[in-house]
Design an enzyme around this catalytic site. Structure first.
Site, short mmCIF file in Angstrom:
data_model
loop_
_atom_site.label_atom_id
_atom_site.label_comp_id
_atom_site.label_asym_id
_atom_site.label_seq_id
_atom_site.Cartn_x
_atom_site.Cartn_y
_atom_site.Cartn_z
N GLY A 45 0.83 -1.20 0.00
CA GLY A 45 0.00 0.00 0.00
C GLY A 45 0.86 1.25 0.00
O GLY A 45 2.02 1.21 0.43
N GLN A 50 3.01 10.01 1.23
CA GLN A 50 4.30 9.33 1.27
C GLN A 50 5.19 9.69 0.07
O GLN A 50 6.39 9.46 0.11
CB GLN A 50 4.11 7.80 1.31
CG GLN A 50 3.48 7.32 2.60
CD GLN A 50 3.37 5.82 2.59
OE1 GLN A 50 2.40 5.26 2.11
NE2 GLN A 50 4.39 5.14 3.13
N CYS A 87 5.95 -0.12 7.15
CA CYS A 87 5.57 1.01 6.32
C CYS A 87 6.76 1.39 5.45
O CYS A 87 7.89 1.41 5.93
CB CYS A 87 5.18 2.18 7.22
SG CYS A 87 4.75 3.68 6.31
N LEU A 88 6.49 1.68 4.17
CA LEU A 88 7.58 2.07 3.26
C LEU A 88 8.27 3.35 3.73
O LEU A 88 9.42 3.60 3.37
CB LEU A 88 7.05 2.24 1.83
CG LEU A 88 6.55 0.95 1.15
CD1 LEU A 88 5.93 1.28 -0.20
CD2 LEU A 88 7.67 -0.07 1.01
N HIS A 129 -4.18 1.43 7.82
CA HIS A 129 -2.83 1.98 7.78
C HIS A 129 -2.73 3.13 6.76
O HIS A 129 -2.20 4.20 7.08
CB HIS A 129 -1.85 0.85 7.41
CG HIS A 129 -0.43 1.28 7.27
ND1 HIS A 129 0.56 0.87 8.13
CD2 HIS A 129 0.17 2.08 6.36
CE1 HIS A 129 1.71 1.42 7.76
NE2 HIS A 129 1.51 2.15 6.68
N GLU A 130 -3.26 2.91 5.56
CA GLU A 130 -3.11 3.92 4.50
C GLU A 130 -3.99 5.13 4.77
O GLU A 130 -3.59 6.27 4.52
CB GLU A 130 -3.40 3.31 3.12
CG GLU A 130 -2.52 2.13 2.73
CD GLU A 130 -1.02 2.40 2.84
OE1 GLU A 130 -0.60 3.57 2.74
OE2 GLU A 130 -0.26 1.44 3.06
N HIS A 133 -2.46 7.52 7.09
CA HIS A 133 -1.47 8.42 6.47
C HIS A 133 -2.11 9.73 6.01
O HIS A 133 -1.48 10.79 6.05
CB HIS A 133 -0.83 7.76 5.25
CG HIS A 133 0.35 6.88 5.55
ND1 HIS A 133 1.48 7.33 6.18
CD2 HIS A 133 0.58 5.56 5.28
CE1 HIS A 133 2.36 6.34 6.29
NE2 HIS A 133 1.83 5.24 5.76
#
Ligand code: NI
Length: 153
Positions: A45, A50, A87-88, A129-130, A133
């Protein structure tokens, strides 16, 4: 085009993103770039902030094909799951995070058509999670604790 993923410490990750108002070429290019960037980084994701864009846009692929969410909102949750999350934007780290096990999201597609989607397990986790953000929240804010490498074995 693969975009640069910003990491924890960058202020942009802490800001609240703005809704998309125009479902135009600019949005489609962003969605395309976000998908390319997510796959290039082997993520499941990615949220627009991000890649430094403060817009309410998310892409997810937990192995069942790409899901594009524009202006997503969680409208229902059920149950609980607890497990590792990464997380990226937080490379090399993992945390133990509790999330609902079933999550229903209302969002718009790339053409501005509203839809609802329900996910369980990993997909439910990715939705939470996304969408976090988009409100400037990162999993490290909501995790129970950090998971260290030696705990995984
Ligand atoms: Ni993330």
């Amino acid at each position: 085009m693969i975009r640069k993923i910003i990491t924890l410490g960058n202020e942009t990750l802490r800001k609240v993103s703005n809704p998309i108002k125009k479902f135009d070429l600019r949005l489609w290019l962003l969605l395309r770039d976000m998908a390319e960037t997510m796959y290039d980084a082997n993520g499941v994701g990615l949220a627009a902030p991000q890649v430094g864009i403060l817009r309410r846009v998310v892409v997810i692929d937990v192995g069942e094909g790409i899901i594009e969410l524009v202006n997503p909102e969680i409208i229902a949750t059920e149950g609980e799951q607890a497990g590792p999350e990464g997380c990226l934007s937080v490379p090399g780290r993992q945390g133990y995070v509790r999330r609902p096990n079933k999550v229903t999201v209302r969002a718009f597609d790339r053409k501005g058509k509203p839809f609802e989607i329900t996910g369980e397990g990993l997909l439910a986790r990715a939705f939470c999670h996304e969408i976090d953000h988009l409100d400037g929240r990162v999993y490290v804010d909501v995790m129970d604790h950090e998971i260290f490498q030696d705990e995984e074995e």
